[in-house]
Design a protein around this motif. Sequence first.
Motif, short mmCIF file in Angstrom:
data_model
loop_
_atom_site.label_atom_id
_atom_site.label_comp_id
_atom_site.label_asym_id
_atom_site.label_seq_id
_atom_site.Cartn_x
_atom_site.Cartn_y
_atom_site.Cartn_z
N VAL A 123 -5.09 -4.77 -0.95
CA VAL A 123 -4.95 -3.33 -1.17
C VAL A 123 -5.45 -3.00 -2.57
N SER A 124 -5.96 -1.78 -2.69
CA SER A 124 -6.52 -1.34 -3.96
C SER A 124 -6.07 0.07 -4.29
N ASP A 125 -6.05 0.36 -5.57
CA ASP A 125 -5.74 1.69 -6.07
C ASP A 125 -6.92 2.60 -5.75
N PRO A 126 -6.72 3.67 -4.99
CA PRO A 126 -7.85 4.54 -4.65
C PRO A 126 -8.47 5.21 -5.87
N ASP A 127 -7.72 5.31 -6.98
CA ASP A 127 -8.26 5.89 -8.21
C ASP A 127 -8.93 4.84 -9.09
N GLY A 128 -8.81 3.57 -8.73
CA GLY A 128 -9.43 2.50 -9.51
C GLY A 128 -8.70 2.16 -10.79
N ALA A 129 -7.52 2.70 -11.01
CA ALA A 129 -6.81 2.47 -12.27
C ALA A 129 -5.95 1.20 -12.25
N GLY A 130 -5.32 0.91 -11.12
CA GLY A 130 -4.42 -0.24 -11.04
C GLY A 130 -5.12 -1.48 -10.51
N PRO A 131 -4.48 -2.63 -10.65
CA PRO A 131 -5.09 -3.87 -10.18
C PRO A 131 -5.07 -3.97 -8.65
N ARG A 132 -6.01 -4.69 -8.12
CA ARG A 132 -6.05 -5.01 -6.69
C ARG A 132 -4.95 -6.03 -6.42
N LEU A 133 -4.29 -5.92 -5.27
CA LEU A 133 -3.33 -6.93 -4.84
C LEU A 133 -3.92 -7.65 -3.64
N PHE A 134 -3.96 -8.97 -3.73
CA PHE A 134 -4.52 -9.81 -2.68
C PHE A 134 -3.39 -10.66 -2.10
N PHE A 135 -3.24 -10.64 -0.80
CA PHE A 135 -2.17 -11.37 -0.12
C PHE A 135 -2.80 -12.49 0.70
N ALA A 177 0.85 -1.20 0.00
CA ALA A 177 0.00 0.00 0.00
C ALA A 177 0.89 1.24 0.00
N LEU A 178 1.90 1.24 0.85
CA LEU A 178 2.84 2.37 0.90
C LEU A 178 3.61 2.50 -0.41
N ALA A 179 4.09 1.39 -0.94
CA ALA A 179 4.91 1.41 -2.16
C ALA A 179 4.14 1.96 -3.35
N LEU A 180 2.86 1.60 -3.46
CA LEU A 180 2.08 1.95 -4.64
C LEU A 180 1.13 3.12 -4.46
N GLY A 181 1.03 3.64 -3.23
CA GLY A 181 0.04 4.69 -2.98
C GLY A 181 -1.37 4.11 -2.96
N TYR A 182 -1.48 2.83 -2.64
CA TYR A 182 -2.77 2.15 -2.54
C TYR A 182 -3.32 2.30 -1.12
N VAL A 183 -4.52 1.79 -0.93
CA VAL A 183 -5.14 1.78 0.39
C VAL A 183 -5.55 0.35 0.74
N LEU A 184 -5.53 0.05 2.03
CA LEU A 184 -6.03 -1.24 2.48
C LEU A 184 -7.52 -1.30 2.19
N ASP A 185 -7.98 -2.46 1.73
CA ASP A 185 -9.41 -2.60 1.48
C ASP A 185 -10.19 -2.41 2.78
N PRO A 186 -11.28 -1.66 2.74
CA PRO A 186 -12.05 -1.42 3.96
C PRO A 186 -12.86 -2.66 4.35
N PRO A 187 -13.27 -2.73 5.61
CA PRO A 187 -14.12 -3.86 6.03
C PRO A 187 -15.49 -3.77 5.35
N PRO A 188 -16.25 -4.84 5.38
CA PRO A 188 -17.58 -4.81 4.77
C PRO A 188 -18.46 -3.74 5.40
N PRO A 189 -19.45 -3.26 4.65
CA PRO A 189 -20.37 -2.25 5.19
C PRO A 189 -20.98 -2.73 6.52
N GLY A 190 -21.09 -1.79 7.44
CA GLY A 190 -21.68 -2.10 8.73
C GLY A 190 -20.66 -2.47 9.80
N PHE A 191 -19.40 -2.56 9.42
CA PHE A 191 -18.33 -2.92 10.38
C PHE A 191 -17.29 -1.81 10.41
N GLY A 192 -16.82 -1.49 11.62
CA GLY A 192 -15.83 -0.44 11.78
C GLY A 192 -14.41 -0.90 11.57
#
Length: 145
Positions: A59-71, A22-37
Amino acid sequence: MATTVQITVDCSDPGRLAGFWALALGYVLDPPPPGFGSWPEALAARGIPESEWNSASAVSDPDGAGPRLFFQRVPEPKTAKNRLHLDLRAGGPLDRPAGERRAAVRAEAERLAAAGATIVEARDGQWGEHWIVMLDPEGNEFCVT
């Protein structure tokens, strides 16, 4: 509907690796499902034991341009060279002066090293390209170009 790409990485510590990328690519961690903090709250509500809460992260690209990375956590360690790796293009356009490109690549490699990556070696290509081979915190190869 177009097919989208997700890049999946086998690893031993998904949370740590997701944070690094996330830090390397300027991505964000995927948020939890709706209804959960938080993810722990969502996973506990689903009956997933705490020992499994770090079995996956994304992690996902906040602009939606790059691919999602799943670990995903796997039991076996990395044993061989990657057959696929990411190139982080930090040097700018190819018509940028070579010295500026080289300085930008070096600065990005140093930033990532401070975040837990390892610099392996700098390389130069026959057409004036410059890149730095690196390892992420779990030893997966990538390049800064």
